[in-house]
Design a protein around this motif. Sequence first.
Motif, short mmCIF file in Angstrom:
data_model
loop_
_atom_site.label_atom_id
_atom_site.label_comp_id
_atom_site.label_asym_id
_atom_site.label_seq_id
_atom_site.Cartn_x
_atom_site.Cartn_y
_atom_site.Cartn_z
N ASP A 1 6.50 -0.53 3.26
CA ASP A 1 5.82 0.29 4.25
C ASP A 1 6.80 0.79 5.32
O ASP A 1 6.68 1.93 5.79
N ASN B 1 -5.80 5.51 3.63
CA ASN B 1 -6.63 4.98 2.55
C ASN B 1 -6.60 3.46 2.50
O ASN B 1 -7.50 2.84 1.92
N ARG B 2 -5.60 2.87 3.09
CA ARG B 2 -5.51 1.41 3.17
C ARG B 2 -5.99 0.88 4.52
O ARG B 2 -5.84 -0.30 4.83
#
Length: 465
Positions: free
Chosen positions: A420, A448-449
């Motif tokens: 990330d 989306n996470r």
Amino acid sequence: MKLFDTMQKRLVDLELGDEVRIYVCGITAYDYSHIGHARNVVLFDTLRRFLEFRGHRVIMVQNFTDIDDKIINRAVSEGRKALEISSLFIEEFMRDVEELNVKECIRPKVSDYIPQIIQAVQRLIEKGYAYTVEKENGEDVYFHVPAFDGYGKLSGLSTEELKKHRIEPDPMKKDLRDFALWKAAKKEDFEAESYFDSPWGPGRPGWHIECSIMSSEILGTPFDIHGGGMDLIFPHHENERAQSYALHGVEPVRYWVHNNFVTVNGEKMSKSLGNIIRIRDVVERHGGMALRYLLLSAHYRHPLDYSEERVVEAKRSYEYLLNSLRNADMEIAYLKTFGGERDGDEIPSFMDAFVEALENDFNTPKALAVMHELASNINSRQFSAGLNSLERAFEELHTMMDVMGLVRDYRRSPVLGEEDRSRVLEREVARRKREFDVADRIRDEFKNRGIVLVDTKHGTRWYLA
């Protein structure tokens, strides 16, 4: 801690043990709850939170009146049972207080305490404090006020004023001030099935005896704090004190605490004016936290005037605090992710000032002002303060917001893993090159996470949605 005690008519230093027992008069469940109810609920929920923060174990009780003339009248008009009406509006009230972030507490209903109420009324008759009056379907039972020497001490009303304020005219009463402990059933009680068998025939309890019994059964006598709105001082709490003292032979409550009214655009709320503001209507428009903030923005002993402008302003103020908390949290996560420890500015501590505001007659507007001062310091030093200073500031503001009930289920900004970190840096490069399609795609991957990326002049920060 100092609070204004209605009995002593002055600020008093509370003498509290490790366990604090609080009883607050709750709603009469015949309609949707309004913002006047909300003020009372939020105030004492916040007091409870502060006492717990200060290390006390708090037993909190707020009752439901589910037997009452208003409930019965509504049930008769709708062709239903009284307990059907009260159950419906108790359920609706619980939905409302959930939105206001009110903690769970003990919530007894009058209908569950009928045997104990009957027993208490019998004892008052036996002790010479009460008498019966024949009615069509049984007997009324009245508390005889002249039998209790200290009547009027809580409200401070004179004997003549006490007589003037009576709302139960009955030529068969021995004294104008006498009040009902038990009411013989009438036609509407039978229709709404709101009556109970007793030694005096079918009937139901008077309003005042209900709280005396529920409070003493759950908390014992005496208990520490009895709360309610100012409108309850007389006759409800005056009568409650009299019958409880008569039953137990001691002052039933150590401290009486009352909050002032809510007005709407300067006018008292009333059905005749059509200005009753329901909790849920405000929540639907502005959110529960905005209303909670507004209710805490005035001192509990002062009137609180509601307007749409004020609740919009309250929402902005609440969101400023929440965003400030998030700013500190995002910077902490950034520094821990990229190893950017720095010897930066120090964010001063404001916890002592916050505690002092609440210790001194529970000055919630002053406490909110202290929180905004801390928030301002966080925002001005977010990108310059050191990690330790940011962490302390975050913990302070989070604690303050928790005490005030203005935060719940807050999820910390995560420290990112290697993959990330790389994607965040890749996105920053893409933005500098004006490759916004790449930057947007990476942003959406995180979104989306459940991770929201925030672009700042000092680079990317993030928080959990």
